[in-house]
Write an enzyme that holds these catalytic residues in place. Structure first.
Site, PDB file in Angstrom:
ATOM      1  N   CYS A 187       9.314   5.073   9.048  1.00 47.74           N
ATOM      2  CA  CYS A 187       9.446   3.783   9.072  1.00 47.74           C
ATOM      3  C   CYS A 187      10.344   2.787   7.656  1.00 47.74           C
ATOM      4  CB  CYS A 187       7.770   3.945   7.869  1.00 47.74           C
ATOM      5  SG  CYS A 187       7.640   1.680   9.128  1.00 47.74           S
ATOM      6  N   LYS A 202       7.222  10.934   3.334  1.00 45.24           N
ATOM      7  CA  LYS A 202       7.700   9.671   2.770  1.00 45.24           C
ATOM      8  C   LYS A 202       8.647   9.400   1.747  1.00 45.24           C
ATOM      9  CE  LYS A 202       6.941   5.102   4.219  1.00 45.24           C
ATOM     10  NZ  LYS A 202       6.552   4.138   4.759  1.00 45.24           N
ATOM     11  N   GLU A 233       3.223   6.633  12.638  1.00 46.09           N
ATOM     12  CA  GLU A 233       3.248   6.854  11.612  1.00 46.09           C
ATOM     13  C   GLU A 233       2.241   6.801  10.803  1.00 46.09           C
ATOM     14  OE1 GLU A 233       5.150   3.333   9.154  1.00 46.09           O
ATOM     15  OE2 GLU A 233       4.187   4.955   7.333  1.00 46.09           O
TER      16      GLU A 233
HETATM   17  C1  ACM Z   1       6.716   0.598   6.985  1.00 44.98           C
HETATM   18  O1  ACM Z   1       7.189   1.837   5.332  1.00 44.98           O
HETATM   19  N1  ACM Z   1       5.162   1.597   6.858  1.00 44.98           N
HETATM   20  C2  ACM Z   1       7.039  -0.493   6.744  1.00 44.98           C
END
Ligand code: ACM
Length: 260
Positions: free
Chosen positions: A137, A104, A33
């Site tokens: 993530c 995301k 990420e």
């Molecule tokens: C995250 O979502 N970077 C912990």
């Protein structure tokens, strides 16, 4: 692949990431990420300075060039700017060019201050003859993400990450793999970032998991590494776990809370 980006050093981070993976050959590489910027932004304006348009920005152009020159696919996390909006995104690049992006959906901690939440459907991407899902993530805490991608045909889920809660993402991605009978690849980062009075430690242990939930390969907690393993992606098309049980056919959606 896992490594430690230097905050804000976009050009150098791209070069160091590619230096790690170019020594080996693979059909698909997954990078962490926000691999080209680092993670710990001080503010939204700090982020806006580093976020890039997709696919026109420097990071995506570099990924596309690498994919074309090496004949490989790449899934990599970056900060995406789209007009006044900014997303924690992952780009999918292939030898033939730009394939797509994921933004995301579930923002973690202060990401809620820095980023806009994702607004694109959970739709797998077709690479050659294989369907690949992408999640980022903290999405791992929401089983609906991997489930939706898997119900839509994903055989492998790429999971660029900057995990900070020790062991949690590594554990839940094994369960996401097992409950959906798909492969998962978590590319986490390592090291520590300290900015604006805050410190974050990232947990490494990037991993490739089989549809049984077994860890096929796991990286260290604290070293920069790139590993390639071979997987039989056809396995992910078979959802049977006993003669009598098919994990998808046996679902009882009439009894589930879908909207609450
Ligand atoms: C995250 O979502 N970077 C912990």
């Amino acid at each position: 692949m896992q490594f430690k980006p230097q905050f804000g050093e976009v050009k150098g981070n791209i070069a160091r990431a590619f230096a790690l993976i170019e020594r080996k050959s693979a059909d698909l590489w997954v990078l962490p990420e926000l691999f080209s910027t680092g993670y710990l932004f001080a503010s939204r304006s700090d982020l806006l300075e580093l976020a890039e348009p997709v696919p026109e920005g420097r990071t995506t152009r570099a990924l596309l060039e690498f994919a074309r020159d090496r004949g490989t696919f790449l899934v990599a996390g970056l900060a995406e700017r789209d007009g006044a909006k900014v997303y924690n995104s992952a780009v999918v690049a292939g030898p033939g060019g730009f394939i797509g992006r994921y933004r995301k959906l579930h923002l973690f901690g202060k990401e809620k201050v820095w980023f806009d939440p994702g607004d694109l459907p959970l739709e797998p991407f077709l690479l050659d003859r294989v369907k690949i899902g992408v999640m980022i993530c903290f999405d791992h805490f929401f089983p609906e993400v991997a489930r939706t991608l898997s119900l839509r045909g994903a055989q492998l889920i790429c999971h660029p990450a900057n995990l900070v809660l020790p062991g949690m993402g590594q554990l839940s991605m094994r369960v996401r793999a097992m409950e959906n009978r798909v492969f998962t690849v978590t590319a986490n980062r390592i090291g520590e970032e300290a900015r604006g009075g805050e410190v974050l430690r990232f947990t490494g242990e990037s991993q490739v998991v089989t549809p049984d939930g077994a860890v096929l390969s796991r990286a260290s907690r604290d070293r920069e590494e790139a590993k390639a393993v071979e997987v039989e992606l056809e396995r992910a098309l078979d959802k049977r776990i006993t003669r009598y049980n098919d994990l998808f056919a046996d679902r009882r959606p009439d009894f589930y809370v879908l909207w609450a």
